[in-house]
Scaffold this motif. Structure first.
Motif, PDB file in Angstrom:
ATOM      1  N   THR A 194       0.830  -1.207   0.000  1.00  0.00           N
ATOM      2  CA  THR A 194       0.000   0.000   0.000  1.00  0.00           C
ATOM      3  C   THR A 194       0.862   1.253   0.000  1.00  0.00           C
ATOM      4  O   THR A 194       0.672   2.168  -0.807  1.00  0.00           O
ATOM      5  N   THR A 195       1.835   1.296   0.917  1.00  0.00           N
ATOM      6  CA  THR A 195       2.676   2.487   1.006  1.00  0.00           C
ATOM      7  C   THR A 195       3.563   2.634  -0.221  1.00  0.00           C
ATOM      8  O   THR A 195       3.815   3.750  -0.682  1.00  0.00           O
ATOM      9  N   ASN A 196       4.013   1.521  -0.765  1.00  0.00           N
ATOM     10  CA  ASN A 196       4.861   1.627  -1.959  1.00  0.00           C
ATOM     11  C   ASN A 196       4.061   2.125  -3.151  1.00  0.00           C
ATOM     12  O   ASN A 196       4.552   2.903  -3.976  1.00  0.00           O
ATOM     13  N   TYR A 197       2.790   1.700  -3.226  1.00  0.00           N
ATOM     14  CA  TYR A 197       1.923   2.195  -4.295  1.00  0.00           C
ATOM     15  C   TYR A 197       1.719   3.702  -4.155  1.00  0.00           C
ATOM     16  O   TYR A 197       1.801   4.450  -5.147  1.00  0.00           O
ATOM     17  N   ILE A 198       1.477   4.171  -2.930  1.00  0.00           N
ATOM     18  CA  ILE A 198       1.252   5.601  -2.703  1.00  0.00           C
ATOM     19  C   ILE A 198       2.484   6.407  -3.095  1.00  0.00           C
ATOM     20  O   ILE A 198       2.377   7.430  -3.804  1.00  0.00           O
ATOM     21  N   LEU A 199       3.665   5.951  -2.671  1.00  0.00           N
ATOM     22  CA  LEU A 199       4.889   6.681  -3.008  1.00  0.00           C
ATOM     23  C   LEU A 199       5.125   6.690  -4.516  1.00  0.00           C
ATOM     24  O   LEU A 199       5.561   7.700  -5.087  1.00  0.00           O
ATOM     25  N   THR A 200       4.823   5.591  -5.176  1.00  0.00           N
ATOM     26  CA  THR A 200       4.985   5.520  -6.634  1.00  0.00           C
ATOM     27  C   THR A 200       4.039   6.498  -7.335  1.00  0.00           C
ATOM     28  O   THR A 200       4.419   7.165  -8.305  1.00  0.00           O
ATOM     29  N   GLU A 201       2.808   6.583  -6.853  1.00  0.00           N
ATOM     30  CA  GLU A 201       1.847   7.532  -7.431  1.00  0.00           C
ATOM     31  C   GLU A 201       2.286   8.976  -7.205  1.00  0.00           C
ATOM     32  O   GLU A 201       2.101   9.834  -8.073  1.00  0.00           O
ATOM     33  N   MET A 202       2.874   9.245  -6.043  1.00  0.00           N
ATOM     34  CA  MET A 202       3.366  10.602  -5.776  1.00  0.00           C
ATOM     35  C   MET A 202       4.515  10.963  -6.713  1.00  0.00           C
ATOM     36  O   MET A 202       4.666  12.124  -7.105  1.00  0.00           O
ATOM     37  N   GLU A 203       5.307   9.977  -7.097  1.00  0.00           N
ATOM     38  CA  GLU A 203       6.382  10.224  -8.062  1.00  0.00           C
ATOM     39  C   GLU A 203       5.828  10.576  -9.443  1.00  0.00           C
ATOM     40  O   GLU A 203       6.524  11.175 -10.263  1.00  0.00           O
ATOM     41  N   LYS A 204       4.556  10.218  -9.664  1.00  0.00           N
ATOM     42  CA  LYS A 204       3.898  10.570 -10.927  1.00  0.00           C
ATOM     43  C   LYS A 204       3.236  11.939 -10.857  1.00  0.00           C
ATOM     44  O   LYS A 204       2.622  12.399 -11.830  1.00  0.00           O
ATOM     45  N   GLY A 205       3.307  12.601  -9.669  1.00  0.00           N
ATOM     46  CA  GLY A 205       2.749  13.943  -9.530  1.00  0.00           C
ATOM     47  C   GLY A 205       1.484  14.030  -8.710  1.00  0.00           C
ATOM     48  O   GLY A 205       0.921  15.115  -8.544  1.00  0.00           O
ATOM     49  N   TRP A 233      12.079   8.058  -2.404  1.00  0.00           N
ATOM     50  CA  TRP A 233      11.677   7.657  -1.059  1.00  0.00           C
ATOM     51  C   TRP A 233      11.058   6.259  -1.101  1.00  0.00           C
ATOM     52  O   TRP A 233      10.244   5.965  -1.968  1.00  0.00           O
ATOM     53  N   ARG A 234      11.450   5.409  -0.163  1.00  0.00           N
ATOM     54  CA  ARG A 234      10.808   4.110   0.020  1.00  0.00           C
ATOM     55  C   ARG A 234      10.660   3.840   1.516  1.00  0.00           C
ATOM     56  O   ARG A 234      11.566   4.164   2.296  1.00  0.00           O
ATOM     57  N   PRO A 286      11.550   0.961  16.536  1.00  0.00           N
ATOM     58  CA  PRO A 286      11.240   2.341  16.128  1.00  0.00           C
ATOM     59  C   PRO A 286      10.510   2.342  14.783  1.00  0.00           C
ATOM     60  O   PRO A 286      10.893   1.621  13.859  1.00  0.00           O
ATOM     61  N   CYS A 287       9.473   3.161  14.697  1.00  0.00           N
ATOM     62  CA  CYS A 287       8.610   3.085  13.521  1.00  0.00           C
ATOM     63  C   CYS A 287       8.118   4.468  13.114  1.00  0.00           C
ATOM     64  O   CYS A 287       7.585   5.221  13.943  1.00  0.00           O
ATOM     65  N   LYS A 288       8.301   4.788  11.841  1.00  0.00           N
ATOM     66  CA  LYS A 288       7.761   6.020  11.274  1.00  0.00           C
ATOM     67  C   LYS A 288       7.184   5.685   9.914  1.00  0.00           C
ATOM     68  O   LYS A 288       7.826   5.004   9.114  1.00  0.00           O
ATOM     69  N   GLY A 289       5.972   6.166   9.656  1.00  0.00           N
ATOM     70  CA  GLY A 289       5.313   5.876   8.395  1.00  0.00           C
ATOM     71  C   GLY A 289       5.470   6.987   7.384  1.00  0.00           C
ATOM     72  O   GLY A 289       6.407   7.785   7.435  1.00  0.00           O
ATOM     73  N   ILE A 290       4.518   7.049   6.442  1.00  0.00           N
ATOM     74  CA  ILE A 290       4.638   8.019   5.336  1.00  0.00           C
ATOM     75  C   ILE A 290       3.524   9.067   5.358  1.00  0.00           C
ATOM     76  O   ILE A 290       3.394   9.833   4.398  1.00  0.00           O
TER      77      ILE A 290
END
Length: 349
Positions: free
Chosen positions: A185-196, A269-270, A247-251
């Motif tokens: 899920t998070t990788n999909y979101i970051l990939t979409e953000m790379e598309k603008g 970012w990943r 230790p945990c930090k999300g996106i």
């Protein structure tokens, strides 16, 4: 013959039952796995038990047409209405497929189900992260003490063998670091953000495609990846670490500006789960990391998962694949069942 009881019979359990039905002959001839489903117990879908074996085609038909396994035909020897603990403790199943809906914060009811099975000397395969992330030391010790098998391949990357592959094929190496993209899920979101797309737009798209839940907290805050880091630490590094101590930090505070600035610098970012062994000490963390664009993990896009093992002899080894999906997760249970059969055949259990 392996007599199987399903505790939980949602999409993943049904996917495994379908695989066992479709490939029965192949499983018997190639792997000596003669699997017979004798019981199902599901909080929402009811329960049915037949000591000499249920007809899996009729079982799947009953649950898919009516939503209730208790609509399985009434036949001599059929018992209905057993709860999960009764199914584990009082049926003739020797293998429990534990695929209940489990609270990952507490690991329940899956922890209690595993404990009850092992105390009876019954083996367990599960896709639930809670028991492995929160009670690995206790449950693995209990299984060993009682001669039971415990399989949990599907807890990290679904049907992609992130656990068994390094144990089986990287044997002889010392793995000094494991890092991976363990949440699609998070990788999909970051990939979409790379598309603008903005974070909010990317998250909404992930929900529409079924990658994100209505409440995406478990994914976007990194909690799902944190449980998986705990599993990797305990199983592959031999050092159990409570998921709560990682230790945990999300996106969730990632902005389009941050993503674009990274791209200008030829970076991406990943969200990475990372487990390291240094000077005999094992540590784990989950956080967004800036990777060079030519880093193998930076090239992993969409909902795909990937994991990289740093080995002292083989060097870096990367494995990629689906981290979710009903058939894929059902396959992860099959991997464990085949491994159980191999160990049983060689009299290890």
């Amino acid at each position: 013959m392996t007599k199987i009881a399903f505790v939980g019979f949602g999409g993943v359990g049904q996917a495994l039952a379908e695989i066992l039905l479709e490939r029965k002959g192949q499983l018997e001839s190639c792997y000596s796995l003669d699997a017979e489903v004798v019981a199902v117990s599901d909080m929402m879908k009811g329960a049915v038990y037949k000591p000499d074996g249920l007809n899996v085609a009729q079982l799947l038909e009953a649950v898919r047409e009516t939503g209730n396994v208790e609509n399985y035909p009434d036949e001599p020897g059929v018992v209905k209405g057993l709860n999960s603990m009764e199914t584990i403790q009082h049926t003739n199943a020797d293998m429990i497929v534990e695929v209940t809906f489990t609270d990952v914060e507490t690991g329940q009811p899956a922890i209690d189900h595993c404990r009850a099975a092992f105390e009876k000397g019954k083996s367990v395969v599960t896709t639930n992260k809670g028991p492995v992330a929160l009670a690995y030391k206790e449950l693995s010790g209990l299984a060993e003490k009682n001669g039971a098998y415990w399989g949990f391949e599907g807890t990290v990357m679904s049907g992609t063998p992130a656990l068994r592959m390094p144990i089986a094929t990287l044997a002889g190496n010392e793995i000094t670091e494991i890092k991976g993209i363990l949440n699609g899920t998070t990788n999909y979101i970051l990939t979409e953000m790379e598309k603008g797309n903005s974070y909010e737009a990317a998250l909404q798209k992930a929900k529409e495609l079924g990658y994100a839940e209505a409440d995406p907290t478990n994914d976007v805050e990194g909690y799902d990846a944190r449980y998986k880091a705990a599993i990797l630490s305990g199983y592959l590094m031999g050092t159990p670490i409570s998921s709560k101590d990682i230790p945990c930090k999300g996106i969730s505070d990632m902005t389009l500006e941050m993503v674009n600035e990274a791209l200008k610098d030829n970076k991406k970012w990943r969200l990475l789960a990372q487990v390291k062994k240094e000077n005999g000490e094992v540590t784990a963390s989950v956080e967004p990391q800036l990777l060079d664009a030519d880093d193998p993990l930076a090239g992993v896009t969409g909902a795909t998962n990937a994991i990289l093992y740093e080995c002292d002899l083989a060097g870096p080894i990367m494995l990629t694949g689906a981290g979710a999906g009903l058939k894929e997760t059902g396959f992860s249970l099959l991997i464990d069942l085949i491994d159980y059969q191999r160990q049983k055949t060689t009299a290890k259990i």
